[in-house]
Design a protein around this motif. Structure first.
Motif, mmCIF file in Angstrom:
data_model
loop_
_atom_site.group_PDB
_atom_site.id
_atom_site.type_symbol
_atom_site.label_atom_id
_atom_site.label_comp_id
_atom_site.label_asym_id
_atom_site.label_seq_id
_atom_site.Cartn_x
_atom_site.Cartn_y
_atom_site.Cartn_z
ATOM 1 N N GLY A 357 0.795 -1.229 0.000
ATOM 2 C CA GLY A 357 0.000 0.000 0.000
ATOM 3 C C GLY A 357 0.825 1.274 0.000
ATOM 4 O O GLY A 357 0.286 2.368 -0.175
ATOM 5 N N VAL A 358 2.133 1.142 0.192
ATOM 6 C CA VAL A 358 2.998 2.329 0.196
ATOM 7 C C VAL A 358 3.587 2.528 -1.198
ATOM 8 O O VAL A 358 4.402 1.724 -1.659
ATOM 9 C CB VAL A 358 4.132 2.202 1.242
ATOM 10 N N GLY A 359 3.128 3.567 -1.860
ATOM 11 C CA GLY A 359 3.624 3.863 -3.199
ATOM 12 C C GLY A 359 4.458 5.139 -3.205
ATOM 13 O O GLY A 359 4.829 5.674 -2.158
ATOM 14 N N GLU A 360 4.740 5.627 -4.407
ATOM 15 C CA GLU A 360 5.585 6.813 -4.543
ATOM 16 C C GLU A 360 4.950 8.044 -3.915
ATOM 17 O O GLU A 360 5.627 8.866 -3.296
ATOM 18 C CB GLU A 360 5.879 7.077 -6.031
ATOM 19 N N LYS A 361 3.624 8.196 -4.040
ATOM 20 C CA LYS A 361 2.952 9.356 -3.456
ATOM 21 C C LYS A 361 3.117 9.380 -1.943
ATOM 22 O O LYS A 361 3.356 10.417 -1.331
ATOM 23 C CB LYS A 361 1.462 9.338 -3.811
ATOM 24 N N SER A 365 5.020 12.134 0.381
ATOM 25 C CA SER A 365 4.330 12.797 1.502
ATOM 26 C C SER A 365 5.130 12.653 2.808
ATOM 27 O O SER A 365 5.234 13.590 3.592
ATOM 28 C CB SER A 365 2.923 12.188 1.683
ATOM 29 N N LEU A 366 5.669 11.445 3.040
ATOM 30 C CA LEU A 366 6.473 11.211 4.244
ATOM 31 C C LEU A 366 7.711 12.114 4.269
ATOM 32 O O LEU A 366 8.030 12.734 5.283
ATOM 33 C CB LEU A 366 6.897 9.745 4.321
ATOM 34 N N ARG A 367 8.383 12.178 3.147
ATOM 35 C CA ARG A 367 9.601 12.987 3.068
ATOM 36 C C ARG A 367 9.298 14.467 3.232
ATOM 37 O O ARG A 367 10.022 15.187 3.919
ATOM 38 C CB ARG A 367 10.319 12.731 1.739
ATOM 39 N N GLU A 368 8.222 14.919 2.594
ATOM 40 C CA GLU A 368 7.871 16.330 2.691
ATOM 41 C C GLU A 368 7.459 16.717 4.119
ATOM 42 O O GLU A 368 7.581 17.871 4.511
ATOM 43 C CB GLU A 368 6.739 16.664 1.720
ATOM 44 N N SER A 369 6.993 15.729 4.873
ATOM 45 C CA SER A 369 6.580 15.988 6.256
ATOM 46 C C SER A 369 7.735 15.787 7.241
ATOM 47 O O SER A 369 7.543 15.900 8.458
ATOM 48 C CB SER A 369 5.416 15.072 6.642
ATOM 49 N N GLY A 370 8.925 15.466 6.716
ATOM 50 C CA GLY A 370 10.097 15.355 7.575
ATOM 51 C C GLY A 370 10.381 13.964 8.097
ATOM 52 O O GLY A 370 11.279 13.766 8.916
ATOM 53 N N PHE A 371 9.629 12.955 7.633
ATOM 54 C CA PHE A 371 9.860 11.567 8.053
ATOM 55 C C PHE A 371 10.818 10.928 7.050
ATOM 56 O O PHE A 371 10.388 10.307 6.065
ATOM 57 C CB PHE A 371 8.533 10.801 8.123
ATOM 58 N N LEU A 372 12.107 11.104 7.327
ATOM 59 C CA LEU A 372 13.120 10.695 6.358
ATOM 60 C C LEU A 372 13.790 9.375 6.713
ATOM 61 O O LEU A 372 14.288 8.669 5.846
ATOM 62 C CB LEU A 372 14.190 11.785 6.235
ATOM 63 N N THR A 373 13.834 9.050 8.004
ATOM 64 C CA THR A 373 14.570 7.865 8.451
ATOM 65 C C THR A 373 13.742 7.065 9.458
ATOM 66 O O THR A 373 12.662 7.489 9.893
ATOM 67 C CB THR A 373 15.888 8.278 9.127
ATOM 68 N N LEU A 374 14.286 5.916 9.845
ATOM 69 C CA LEU A 374 13.642 5.089 10.871
ATOM 70 C C LEU A 374 13.447 5.879 12.161
ATOM 71 O O LEU A 374 12.386 5.820 12.791
ATOM 72 C CB LEU A 374 14.502 3.850 11.162
ATOM 73 N N LYS A 375 14.475 6.608 12.550
ATOM 74 C CA LYS A 375 14.417 7.388 13.783
ATOM 75 C C LYS A 375 13.308 8.438 13.717
ATOM 76 O O LYS A 375 12.610 8.684 14.709
ATOM 77 C CB LYS A 375 15.765 8.065 14.052
ATOM 78 N N ASN A 384 1.169 11.174 14.679
ATOM 79 C CA ASN A 384 1.727 12.161 13.739
ATOM 80 C C ASN A 384 1.777 11.603 12.317
ATOM 81 O O ASN A 384 1.572 12.340 11.342
ATOM 82 C CB ASN A 384 3.121 12.600 14.184
ATOM 83 N N LEU A 385 2.058 10.307 12.192
ATOM 84 C CA LEU A 385 2.065 9.679 10.871
ATOM 85 C C LEU A 385 0.665 9.718 10.259
ATOM 86 O O LEU A 385 0.495 9.970 9.061
ATOM 87 C CB LEU A 385 2.538 8.225 10.969
ATOM 88 N N GLU A 389 -1.133 13.652 4.856
ATOM 89 C CA GLU A 389 -2.116 13.470 3.777
ATOM 90 C C GLU A 389 -1.845 12.168 3.025
ATOM 91 O O GLU A 389 -0.725 11.869 2.615
ATOM 92 C CB GLU A 389 -2.026 14.655 2.804
ATOM 93 N N GLY A 390 -2.885 11.355 2.891
ATOM 94 C CA GLY A 390 -2.755 10.092 2.172
ATOM 95 C C GLY A 390 -2.410 8.922 3.061
ATOM 96 O O GLY A 390 -2.307 7.777 2.581
ATOM 97 N N ILE A 391 -2.179 9.158 4.354
ATOM 98 C CA ILE A 391 -1.848 8.065 5.280
ATOM 99 C C ILE A 391 -2.890 8.052 6.405
ATOM 100 O O ILE A 391 -2.974 8.987 7.198
ATOM 101 C CB ILE A 391 -0.437 8.244 5.881
ATOM 102 N N GLY A 392 -3.677 7.012 6.462
ATOM 103 C CA GLY A 392 -4.688 6.893 7.513
ATOM 104 C C GLY A 392 -4.124 6.195 8.738
ATOM 105 O O GLY A 392 -2.961 5.784 8.764
#
Length: 409
Positions: A357-361, A365-375, A384-385, A389-392
């Motif tokens: 269910g995790v695609g490019e969009k 969205s994760l990267r733009e929201s600052g979720f770049l790494t496991l930490k 927060n996740l 947008e796009g993640i329920g």
């Protein structure tokens, strides 16, 4: 000492030591006061010293009380003698009487001479203190006398100052006879004379060097907002221009680096980054991490945290030796800075692609929201996740669970 000879001595002291005549006369007055008290076992009443340069005479006057019977000649005078001075005088009046200092006896005169010399020495100390107190916060030049385990003694001409070990540049040798430019940190009064503490590691040492070498700073066109240093290693200087036509960084560097080279000569191998100020936090953080080239900056204003992305080859430069570059940048900006390379992010976020269910969009969205790494994911949490947008809630739970599993391995 005759009046003419005394005047000659006073003029000599005044000329050679730079002590005013009024200060010298006050020293003589205090000396005579001490001698008078030693002679008569009682202090005089309002002792005054008058120098008559026309007649080459030094006159000394004291006030005495007019009495019928004199019991203490130090402070009293008979009616008969008082009338010779002032024919209108009455009992219990005060009259000004000229006295001869030589009448105070040789011992008293010797004491007076000692006190006078002490007064002259003290006045000279005061004069030097006032002169160097005015230099507090500025740069002065001196010569290294010698070095101990705790400080370096510097000859400043009229006085000597010390550079405590903690205020010395780690990479500098400070050889005997070497000329040094130093910052006057503190000037205090001490029994032996002014105590002068110098520095070459204080941020204002670097500030004054820039003011000295860059006319635009002295004129107020370019402003130094702040300075952070790791003395002997690296320094960062934040500048801004009040004139849009003037580049603050270029003004500090100078033509072919002439200005910054003059500054670097005084601080040895310490590297200096000149940073252009920006009111935009992301832009300011980007500038503060120079000389590294920054790919992207993500900021969280509420937490004052910044995630910085650099290309792989720029990572070590952005962090700096022993982390000094990123530490100074954090001190400058007041933000917590987390640096990651593009390669690190790609490796750490690769697990996301394996989640159904995790695609490019979603990745974008994760990267733009600052979720770049496991930490980042573990620190952010499920709630927060789920706000992205796009993640329920369900997808957020999956991502968080998978990140936790990988971190525990």
């Amino acid at each position: 000492m005759e009046g003419k000879e005394l005047i000659s001595v006073l003029e000599s002291i005044q000329r050679e030591r730079g002590i005013s005549q009024s200060t010298l006369l006050e020293g003589i007055r205090e000396a005579l006061f001490s001698a008078y008290k030693k002679k008569y076992s009682r202090p005089p009443r309002d002792l005054q010293v008058v120098l008559d340069e026309k007649k080459d005479q030094l006159k000394v006057f004291v006030k005495k009380l007019v009495v019928k019977n004199v019991k203490n000649p130090a402070v009293e005078i008979s009616m008969e003698d008082a009338l010779k001075i002032n024919p209108d005088v009455k009992i219990n009046d005060e009259v000004e009487v000229e006295v001869n200092p030589l009448d105070f006896s040789r011992i008293a005169a010797s004491t007076g001479k000692y006190v006078m010399m002490q007064q002259i020495v003290e006045r000279e100390k005061d004069k030097l203190y006032e002169e160097f107190k005015k230099k507090e916060g500025s740069l002065i030049s001196g010569t290294v006398r010698y070095r101990t385990d705790k400080f370096i003694l510097v000859d400043l001409g009229k006085l000597e100052g010390i550079i405590p070990e903690r205020e010395t540049l780690p990479s500098r040798g400070y050889k005997q006879g070497e000329r040094v430019l130093v910052y006057v940190m503190r000037v205090t009064r001490e029994p032996k004379g002014p105590h002068i503490v110098l520095s070459q590691t204080h941020p204002n040492f670097l500030r004054r060097l820039f003011e000295m070498e860059v006319p635009e700073i002295e004129e107020g066109i370019v402003k130094i907002r702040q300075i952070k240093r790791e003395p002997g290693k690296r320094a960062k200087v934040v500048v801004e221009s009040r004139d849009e036509r003037i580049d603050p960084v270029g003004a500090c560097v100078g033509l072919r680096g002439s200005r910054i080279k003059a500054i670097l000569r005084e601080i040895g191998p310490e590297k200096v980054d000149i940073i252009k100020y920006s009111s935009d936090p992301a832009e300011f953080i980007k500038n503060a991490l120079k000389p590294a080239e920054i790919y992207q900056v993500k900021v969280d204003p509420d937490k004052k945290e910044a995630k910085v992305i650099v290309k792989d080859e720029q990572l070590s430069l952005a962090i700096g030796a022993n982390g000094e570059n990123v530490k100074l940048a954090a001190k400058l900006t007041g933000w917590q800075i987390d640096i990651r390379s593009v390669g690190q992010i790609e490796r750490e976020s690769a697990f996301l692609r394996s989640i159904p269910g995790v695609g490019e969009k979603t990745l974008v969205s994760l990267r733009e929201s600052g979720f770049l790494t496991l930490k980042d994911i573990l620190r952010g949490g499920v709630n927060n996740l789920a706000r992205i947008e796009g993640i329920g809630p369900k997808m957020a739970e999956k991502i968080f669970k998978r990140a936790k599993e990988l971190m525990e391995k």
